[in-house]
Motif scaffolding. Sequence first.
Motif, PDB file in Angstrom:
ATOM      1  N   PRO A 111       4.979   0.131  -1.646  1.00  0.00           N
ATOM      2  CA  PRO A 111       4.371   0.338  -0.324  1.00  0.00           C
ATOM      3  C   PRO A 111       3.180  -0.570  -0.104  1.00  0.00           C
ATOM      4  O   PRO A 111       2.402  -0.839  -1.033  1.00  0.00           O
ATOM      5  N   ASP A 112       3.039  -1.064   1.114  1.00  0.00           N
ATOM      6  CA  ASP A 112       1.944  -1.943   1.546  1.00  0.00           C
ATOM      7  C   ASP A 112       2.060  -3.368   1.023  1.00  0.00           C
ATOM      8  O   ASP A 112       1.183  -4.195   1.291  1.00  0.00           O
ATOM      9  N   MET A 113       3.104  -3.676   0.274  1.00  0.00           N
ATOM     10  CA  MET A 113       3.292  -5.041  -0.223  1.00  0.00           C
ATOM     11  C   MET A 113       4.068  -5.849   0.817  1.00  0.00           C
ATOM     12  O   MET A 113       5.088  -5.401   1.340  1.00  0.00           O
ATOM     13  N   VAL A 114       3.572  -7.050   1.119  1.00  0.00           N
ATOM     14  CA  VAL A 114       4.247  -7.927   2.076  1.00  0.00           C
ATOM     15  C   VAL A 114       4.360  -9.330   1.480  1.00  0.00           C
ATOM     16  O   VAL A 114       3.537  -9.741   0.662  1.00  0.00           O
ATOM     17  N   CYS A 115       5.377 -10.047   1.892  1.00  0.00           N
ATOM     18  CA  CYS A 115       5.558 -11.433   1.467  1.00  0.00           C
ATOM     19  C   CYS A 115       4.710 -12.334   2.349  1.00  0.00           C
ATOM     20  O   CYS A 115       4.586 -12.110   3.555  1.00  0.00           O
ATOM     21  N   VAL A 116       4.121 -13.352   1.761  1.00  0.00           N
ATOM     22  CA  VAL A 116       3.270 -14.288   2.500  1.00  0.00           C
ATOM     23  C   VAL A 116       3.951 -15.648   2.525  1.00  0.00           C
ATOM     24  O   VAL A 116       4.241 -16.222   1.471  1.00  0.00           O
ATOM     25  N   VAL A 127       2.440 -13.030  -2.387  1.00  0.00           N
ATOM     26  CA  VAL A 127       2.579 -11.720  -1.756  1.00  0.00           C
ATOM     27  C   VAL A 127       1.194 -11.146  -1.512  1.00  0.00           C
ATOM     28  O   VAL A 127       0.185 -11.676  -2.000  1.00  0.00           O
ATOM     29  N   SER A 128       1.129 -10.053  -0.762  1.00  0.00           N
ATOM     30  CA  SER A 128      -0.154  -9.393  -0.525  1.00  0.00           C
ATOM     31  C   SER A 128       0.024  -7.890  -0.600  1.00  0.00           C
ATOM     32  O   SER A 128       0.941  -7.332   0.001  1.00  0.00           O
ATOM     33  N   LEU A 129      -0.854  -7.261  -1.363  1.00  0.00           N
ATOM     34  CA  LEU A 129      -0.960  -5.804  -1.351  1.00  0.00           C
ATOM     35  C   LEU A 129      -2.029  -5.496  -0.306  1.00  0.00           C
ATOM     36  O   LEU A 129      -3.223  -5.445  -0.598  1.00  0.00           O
ATOM     37  N   ALA A 130      -1.573  -5.359   0.918  1.00  0.00           N
ATOM     38  CA  ALA A 130      -2.474  -5.314   2.070  1.00  0.00           C
ATOM     39  C   ALA A 130      -3.480  -4.172   1.960  1.00  0.00           C
ATOM     40  O   ALA A 130      -3.102  -3.003   1.824  1.00  0.00           O
ATOM     41  N   GLY A 131      -4.765  -4.527   1.995  1.00  0.00           N
ATOM     42  CA  GLY A 131      -5.831  -3.555   1.926  1.00  0.00           C
ATOM     43  C   GLY A 131      -6.505  -3.472   0.577  1.00  0.00           C
ATOM     44  O   GLY A 131      -7.630  -2.984   0.468  1.00  0.00           O
TER      45      GLY A 131
END
Length: 208
Positions: A111-116, A127-131
């Motif tokens: 959860p909250d992980m997005v590809c950059v 990738v980013s663990l947003a927050g």
Amino acid sequence: NPKTLLHTDAVQGLGTFSARALGADFVTVSAHKIGGPKGVGALYIGPRVRNPRPLLAGGGQERGLRSGTEATAQIAGFARAAELRLENRARDRAHLEALHAVALEKLLAIPDMVCVGAGTAPHILSVSLAGWPAGNIVNDLGSQGICVSAGSACHQGKPSHVVAALKLPKRVAAGVIRLSFGPGTTEADIDACAQALRRHRDTRMPML
């Protein structure tokens, strides 16, 4: 200006291009990026360059371009690493592409992980663990023997100008990390990284 000479730092792509076809007048590469010894590199000088001047004058080694005793063992190691990389290029690329796909699937399940970005290079993934601040992630995973980066090695400790240029949302930009894969990377390594990132997300507080 067609007379302007162009230099390209191509260490990340060594083994994937022809220096002449690249079109740059100067191309620098480094042995450690292909499994060779650290501390040795090479400079390609294209045909448009006339009478390049050395930075260090002296004994006239390296055809007068760089004075000082050559690091023979390192140079030989670089040459052998290049030979092995060329011999195993197709096999290594298939391995890296498979790892990249596995890593993307496992990481994006957090959860909250997005590809950059939408890069296709098989040996690197952003990738980013947003927050969750990237610096905290790097430190946490590093304490477990898992090496990831929050930016390029040549700008360590500074905000990434590349991430800034992407104009990502603040939460996403703060959590950007970079993973690199090599021929020796295994799926077990990917599993360990994904598990550590999930634990970080589940046990640490988001900052943004």
